[in-house]
Write a protein that holds these residues in place. Structure first.
Motif, PDB file in Angstrom:
ATOM      1  N   SER A 190       0.836  -1.203   0.000  1.00  0.00           N
ATOM      2  CA  SER A 190       0.000   0.000   0.000  1.00  0.00           C
ATOM      3  C   SER A 190       0.867   1.247   0.000  1.00  0.00           C
ATOM      4  N   THR A 242      -4.530   9.480   1.880  1.00  0.00           N
ATOM      5  CA  THR A 242      -5.063   8.498   0.954  1.00  0.00           C
ATOM      6  C   THR A 242      -4.410   7.163   1.286  1.00  0.00           C
ATOM      7  N   GLU A 246      -3.866   3.745  -0.921  1.00  0.00           N
ATOM      8  CA  GLU A 246      -4.016   3.043  -2.193  1.00  0.00           C
ATOM      9  C   GLU A 246      -3.529   1.609  -2.004  1.00  0.00           C
ATOM     10  N   SER A 247      -4.444   0.653  -2.227  1.00  0.00           N
ATOM     11  CA  SER A 247      -4.090  -0.761  -2.092  1.00  0.00           C
ATOM     12  C   SER A 247      -4.775  -1.548  -3.193  1.00  0.00           C
ATOM     13  N   PHE A 248      -4.649  -2.868  -3.154  1.00  0.00           N
ATOM     14  CA  PHE A 248      -5.312  -3.706  -4.156  1.00  0.00           C
ATOM     15  C   PHE A 248      -6.834  -3.618  -4.045  1.00  0.00           C
ATOM     16  N   GLU A 249      -7.342  -3.086  -2.915  1.00  0.00           N
ATOM     17  CA  GLU A 249      -8.790  -2.927  -2.719  1.00  0.00           C
ATOM     18  C   GLU A 249      -9.324  -1.638  -3.333  1.00  0.00           C
ATOM     19  N   GLY A 250      -8.434  -0.692  -3.662  1.00  0.00           N
ATOM     20  CA  GLY A 250      -8.850   0.579  -4.225  1.00  0.00           C
ATOM     21  C   GLY A 250      -8.139   1.734  -3.564  1.00  0.00           C
ATOM     22  N   VAL A 251      -8.664   2.952  -3.792  1.00  0.00           N
ATOM     23  CA  VAL A 251      -8.100   4.160  -3.203  1.00  0.00           C
ATOM     24  C   VAL A 251      -9.142   4.742  -2.259  1.00  0.00           C
ATOM     25  N   PHE A 252      -8.730   4.998  -1.013  1.00  0.00           N
ATOM     26  CA  PHE A 252      -9.649   5.501   0.001  1.00  0.00           C
ATOM     27  C   PHE A 252      -9.017   6.685   0.720  1.00  0.00           C
ATOM     28  N   LYS A 255     -12.125   5.818   7.905  1.00  0.00           N
ATOM     29  CA  LYS A 255     -12.360   5.989   6.475  1.00  0.00           C
ATOM     30  C   LYS A 255     -13.410   7.079   6.276  1.00  0.00           C
TER      31      LYS A 255
END
Length: 121
Positions: A67, A90, A92-98, A119
């Motif tokens: 991440s 922010t 950013e990981s394999f799950e998306g950007v949050f 979050k």
């Protein structure tokens, strides 16, 4: 020359010889794991020079999880003897950007802890 190479692959592939991939997951407890994104973010927030973070923010990366993100809106305040830093980041990981909203504070023991990491949205 090609005969020896063909012999190496003649054994074939079997399910018995295959090793399965594994994935271990968990939840965040009171103590942060050195491999967690929260631990990495807390360390970046605690070591930052607040007045020197520009428009681009402060980048962070966790090699253990893969991440990364950018810390912005870092402000510092005191609550009595406790030094706190509020921030957004922010993730950013394999799950998306949050986007996350957080607060890290240095306790009397001179140890930084995350008091809030939520979050947004």
């Amino acid at each position: 020359m090609t005969l020896p190479l063909a012999a190496c692959g003649s054994k074939g592939f079997s399910l018995e010889s295959a090793v399965p991939d594994t994935l271990t997951t968990g939840t965040v407890s009171g103590a942060l794991s050195p491999a967690s994104d929260e631990w990495t973010i807390r360390n970046a927030v605690s070591s930052a020079i607040v007045g020197e973070i520009g428009e681009n923010g402060l980048g962070w990366a966790n090699v253990a999880s893969g991440s990364r993100g950018t810390i912005r809106n870092l402000t510092e305040s005191r609550e009595g003897d406790t030094l706190c830093r509020d921030f957004t980041t922010t993730l950013e990981s394999f799950e998306g950007v949050f986007l996350y909203d957080g607060r890290a504070c240095m306790e009397r023991s001179k140890v930084w802890t995350l008091h809030r990491f939520e979050k947004v949205g």
